[in-house]
Design an enzyme around this catalytic site. Structure first.
Site, PDB file in Angstrom:
ATOM      1  N   HIS A  89       0.866  -1.181   0.000  1.00 60.06           N
ATOM      2  CA  HIS A  89       0.000   0.000   0.000  1.00 60.06           C
ATOM      3  C   HIS A  89       0.900   1.226   0.000  1.00 60.06           C
ATOM      4  O   HIS A  89       2.058   1.154   0.408  1.00 60.06           O
ATOM      5  CB  HIS A  89      -0.892   0.039   1.246  1.00 60.06           C
ATOM      6  CG  HIS A  89      -1.826  -1.108   1.346  1.00 60.06           C
ATOM      7  ND1 HIS A  89      -2.995  -1.178   0.630  1.00 60.06           N
ATOM      8  CD2 HIS A  89      -1.751  -2.263   2.059  1.00 60.06           C
ATOM      9  CE1 HIS A  89      -3.618  -2.305   0.905  1.00 60.06           C
ATOM     10  NE2 HIS A  89      -2.876  -2.986   1.770  1.00 60.06           N
ATOM     11  N   THR A 143      16.770  -6.744   3.472  1.00 61.27           N
ATOM     12  CA  THR A 143      16.379  -5.382   3.113  1.00 61.27           C
ATOM     13  C   THR A 143      17.350  -4.724   2.137  1.00 61.27           C
ATOM     14  O   THR A 143      17.066  -3.646   1.631  1.00 61.27           O
ATOM     15  CB  THR A 143      16.289  -4.502   4.379  1.00 61.27           C
ATOM     16  OG1 THR A 143      17.573  -4.488   5.010  1.00 61.27           O
ATOM     17  CG2 THR A 143      15.230  -5.022   5.335  1.00 61.27           C
TER      18      THR A 143
END
Length: 171
Positions: A89, A143
Site C-alpha cells: 500500500h 532489506t
C-alpha cells in the site's frame, strides 16, 4: 502472458490475485499452496513473476509483484517465504485512506541469482538483488543486496559468512 516449461510440477493449485505475467522455466516445482499477488501500478504496466528452470518453491510461499520478481535457475525457496517488490500500500496515510494505487517510485524489482537457497519463513523486500549461490538463513529479513557466495541471517539480514568461489560447473 503466461509460459511454463514442459515439466511444471504443481502439488496444489496456486492462489493467484490480480493481473500479471507468470513465466516458469523447465522443471519448476511448486509444493503445497503458493500465492501470487499482482499489484496494479497507476501507469498500468503488467507485473511479471519469472522463475528459472529447476527451481523449487515451498508450501505457503507468497509473492507480491507490481513490477518484477525474477528468480534464477536451480534455486530453493523454502516454505513460508515472502518475496515482495512493493510495500503493498502507499506509505502516505492519505493515499491509503483514498485507496490509491501504488506509484512506480514505490516499487523496485527483486532479482535472485542462480543456485540461491532461501531458508523457510524468510522475507525478501523490494529492491533487493541476491547474488548467485547466496544463502539466506531461515527467518531472515533481507532489506538490501546480498553478494554472491554469501550467507546472511537475522533481522535485518547481515553477512555471517563468505563462501569460497566455486569451481566452474558444467550443466
Amino acid at each position: 502472458q503466461h509460459r511454463a516449461g514442459k515439466t511444471l510440477w504443481i502439488e496444489r493449485s496456486p492462489y493467484i490475485a490480480g493481473k500479471g505475467a507468470i513465466i516458469f522455466g523447465e522443471r519448476v516445482r511448486l509444493s503445497g499452496k503458493v500465492g501470487f499477488s499482482f499489484m496494479q501500478l497507476s501507469d498500468q504496466r503488467l507485473p511479471e513473476l519469472i522463475v528459472g528452470e529447476d527451481t523449487f518453491i515451498g508450501s505457503q510461499c507468497f509473492f507480491s509483484t507490481a513490477e518484477c520478481i525474477d528468480i534464477g535457475r536451480h534455486c530453493l525457496i523454502a516454505a513460508e517465504t515472502t518475496i515482495r517488490d512493493n510495500d503493498g500500500h502507499p506509505l502516505d496515510f492519505r493515499r491509503r485512506r483514498a485507496n490509491t494505487l501504488l506509484n512506480a517510485e514505490e516499487v523496485r524489482s527483486v532479482k535472485i541469482g542462480d543456485d540461491v537457497w532461501i531458508g523457510n519463513r524468510s522475507v525478501i523486500l523490494k529492491g533487493v538483488t541476491i547474488g548467485d549461490r547466496a544463502i539466506v538463513a531461515s527467518c531472515a529479513v533481507v532489506t538490501k543486496d546480498v553478494e554472491a557466495d554469501t550467507i546472511v541471517a537475522g533481522n535485518p539480514a547481515r553477512v555471517v559468512r563468505q563462501m569460497p568461489k566455486p569451481e566452474a560447473v558444467t550443466e
